[in-house]
Scaffold this active site. Structure first.
Site, mmCIF file in Angstrom:
data_model
loop_
_atom_site.group_PDB
_atom_site.id
_atom_site.type_symbol
_atom_site.label_atom_id
_atom_site.label_comp_id
_atom_site.label_asym_id
_atom_site.label_seq_id
_atom_site.Cartn_x
_atom_site.Cartn_y
_atom_site.Cartn_z
ATOM 1 N N GLY A 162 16.304 14.367 3.011
ATOM 2 C CA GLY A 162 15.733 15.628 2.409
ATOM 3 C C GLY A 162 14.853 16.157 3.484
ATOM 4 O O GLY A 162 14.817 15.875 4.806
ATOM 5 N N ILE A 164 11.703 15.550 4.418
ATOM 6 C CA ILE A 164 10.742 14.832 5.105
ATOM 7 C C ILE A 164 11.749 13.935 6.023
ATOM 8 O O ILE A 164 11.351 13.750 7.238
ATOM 9 C CB ILE A 164 9.923 13.788 4.025
ATOM 10 C CG1 ILE A 164 9.037 14.477 3.390
ATOM 11 C CG2 ILE A 164 9.426 12.506 4.771
ATOM 12 C CD1 ILE A 164 8.258 13.963 2.400
ATOM 13 N N ARG A 244 8.835 6.309 -2.520
ATOM 14 C CA ARG A 244 8.154 5.864 -3.623
ATOM 15 C C ARG A 244 8.066 4.404 -3.689
ATOM 16 O O ARG A 244 9.246 3.693 -3.574
ATOM 17 C CB ARG A 244 8.437 6.728 -5.058
ATOM 18 C CG ARG A 244 7.767 8.158 -5.063
ATOM 19 C CD ARG A 244 6.318 8.047 -5.461
ATOM 20 N NE ARG A 244 6.007 9.576 -5.779
ATOM 21 C CZ ARG A 244 5.441 10.195 -4.946
ATOM 22 N NH1 ARG A 244 5.516 10.054 -3.716
ATOM 23 N NH2 ARG A 244 5.119 11.404 -5.385
ATOM 24 N N GLU A 273 0.420 1.165 -8.385
ATOM 25 C CA GLU A 273 -0.689 1.721 -7.451
ATOM 26 C C GLU A 273 -1.896 2.000 -8.315
ATOM 27 O O GLU A 273 -1.818 2.592 -9.401
ATOM 28 C CB GLU A 273 -0.320 2.939 -7.113
ATOM 29 C CG GLU A 273 1.038 2.676 -5.991
ATOM 30 C CD GLU A 273 1.231 3.938 -5.307
ATOM 31 O OE1 GLU A 273 0.691 4.853 -5.358
ATOM 32 O OE2 GLU A 273 2.331 3.897 -4.498
ATOM 33 N N HIS A 292 -1.236 4.600 -0.120
ATOM 34 C CA HIS A 292 -0.547 5.953 -0.326
ATOM 35 C C HIS A 292 -1.272 7.050 0.182
ATOM 36 O O HIS A 292 -1.428 8.151 -0.571
ATOM 37 C CB HIS A 292 -0.203 5.970 -1.614
ATOM 38 C CG HIS A 292 0.906 7.083 -2.279
ATOM 39 N ND1 HIS A 292 1.542 6.785 -3.641
ATOM 40 C CD2 HIS A 292 1.357 8.052 -1.635
ATOM 41 C CE1 HIS A 292 2.417 7.883 -3.709
ATOM 42 N NE2 HIS A 292 2.364 8.494 -2.382
ATOM 43 N N ALA A 293 -1.594 6.964 1.398
ATOM 44 C CA ALA A 293 -2.537 7.889 2.031
ATOM 45 C C ALA A 293 -2.136 8.127 3.352
ATOM 46 O O ALA A 293 -3.369 8.532 3.940
ATOM 47 C CB ALA A 293 -3.922 7.797 1.858
#
Length: 334
Positions: A162, A164, A244, A273, A292-293
């Site tokens: 995709g 990304i 994910r 999370e 997740h950052a």
């Protein structure tokens, strides 16, 4: 617009002065377009329908669930905008049924996310975290234990091409790395452009020294990487998940890492999370973890914020937004 367009911003990641957990995303620019914004909800709980009635649009800054429960009693909402590419937390069917347009912001984070993949790649290839610990523990005499596998002769496999995934491949190829890829649909033009081979799913699993996962989270990709796939990887291979958490079977991954079925992992996402404090992943020394950052940078915030607000302004002005992910004018989804 004769009356102000009223925009709700989820308060879990924002403050009353317009600042957010990501930084300044440009909320101050909305007044010039006749848009008034307010915070709704609070951290630690789901949104409620009564909080959204009266608003024309909603910006979801986080992955908080949004579906029928949140739409109960809501008659005014016309637009839901996700900050970022992922929209798996939004019930598209519920929004379709009510004629609510759902948009995401997929392009502003492509380069930061590709850099996230590269950060994990280099950290694993050069055993960065073990070497960091050696310095902190004054254990320089042990540095030969952590040479790192390197990248010069490695094959990097991509799961997903995709936006990304494609940007990550471009950056990998700019470094002259050998790349193979799997995608659910053929990408012959792109693969020819960047000089990579698109292969079968089983092939990319078996041949990769580093496997980077970037696919969207859908019912069809849940546990796409499970015990069977981990067993098929090289025991020297490493897994990088920036998609994910649900795309990877986390208990199976823990077992594979503990038993040496694979050599290591870089994880920015998890099935639950925040990651529970008793997760076995925390104790593993062959894993690099991020909350997740890892892509959260000033350029990420500026680009993604601009993209989200452009979608809000477009809908408020009666224009067609660029990144609609549902069909609010079509029949209800099955």
């Amino acid at each position: 617009m004769s009356t102000p367009w009223k925009l709700a911003i989820t308060a879990d990641y924002a403050e009353a002065d317009g600042s957010t957990i990501y930084g300044d995303i440009g909320l101050g620019s909305l007044a010039a377009h006749g848009i008034e914004w307010s915070l709704v909800g609070e951290a630690g709980r789901d949104l409620r329908g009564e909080e959204l009635e009266g608003f024309d649009a909603l910006v979801l800054l986080s992955g908080t669930p949004f579906g029928r429960a949140q739409l109960e009693g809501v008659t005014t909402l016309k637009h839901v905008a996700r900050f970022g590419a992922g929209f798996d937390s939004v019930d598209l069917t519920a929004c379709d049924e009510r004629g609510i347009t759902v948009t995401n912001a997929p392009t502003g984070l492509r380069v930061p996310m590709a850099h996230t993949a590269l950060t994990f790649l280099f950290a694993l290839a050069h055993s960065l975290l073990p070497k960091d610990r050696l310095v902190r523990e004054a254990a320089w005499d042990r540095k030969a234990e952590h040479r790192g596998p390197g990248l010069a002769t490695a094959t990097v496999g991509m799961i997903g091409l995709g936006g990304i995934g494609r940007e990550t491949v471009r950056q990998l190829r700019a470094l002259d790395l050998d790349v193979i890829a799997w995608n659910r649909s053929p990408r012959p033009e792109f693969c020819a452009e960047v000089g990579i081979e698109q292969v079968e799913f089983e092939t990319v699993i078996a041949r990769s020294d580093y496997l980077i996962v970037t696919v969207a989270a859908t019912a069809g990709t849940r546990h796409l990487i499970g015990a069977e796939q981990l067993a098929a990887m090289k025991d020297s291979a490493m897994l990088i998940n920036i998609a994910r958490g649900a795309v990877v079977d986390e208990p199976a991954l823990v077992t594979a890492l503990q038993e040496g079925t694979i050599a290591g992992a870089g994880l920015d996402v998890f099935e639950v999370e925040p990651l529970p404090a008793d997760s076995p992943l925390i104790a593993l020394e062959n894993v690099v973890l991020s909350p997740h950052a890892l892509c959260w940078t000033a350029d990420f915030a500026a680009a993604t914020g601009a993209e989200v607000l452009d979608e809000v302004i477009a809908v408020a002005s009666g224009d067609i937004p660029r990144h609609v992910v549902n069909d609010p004018t079509g029949p209800a989804r099955p």
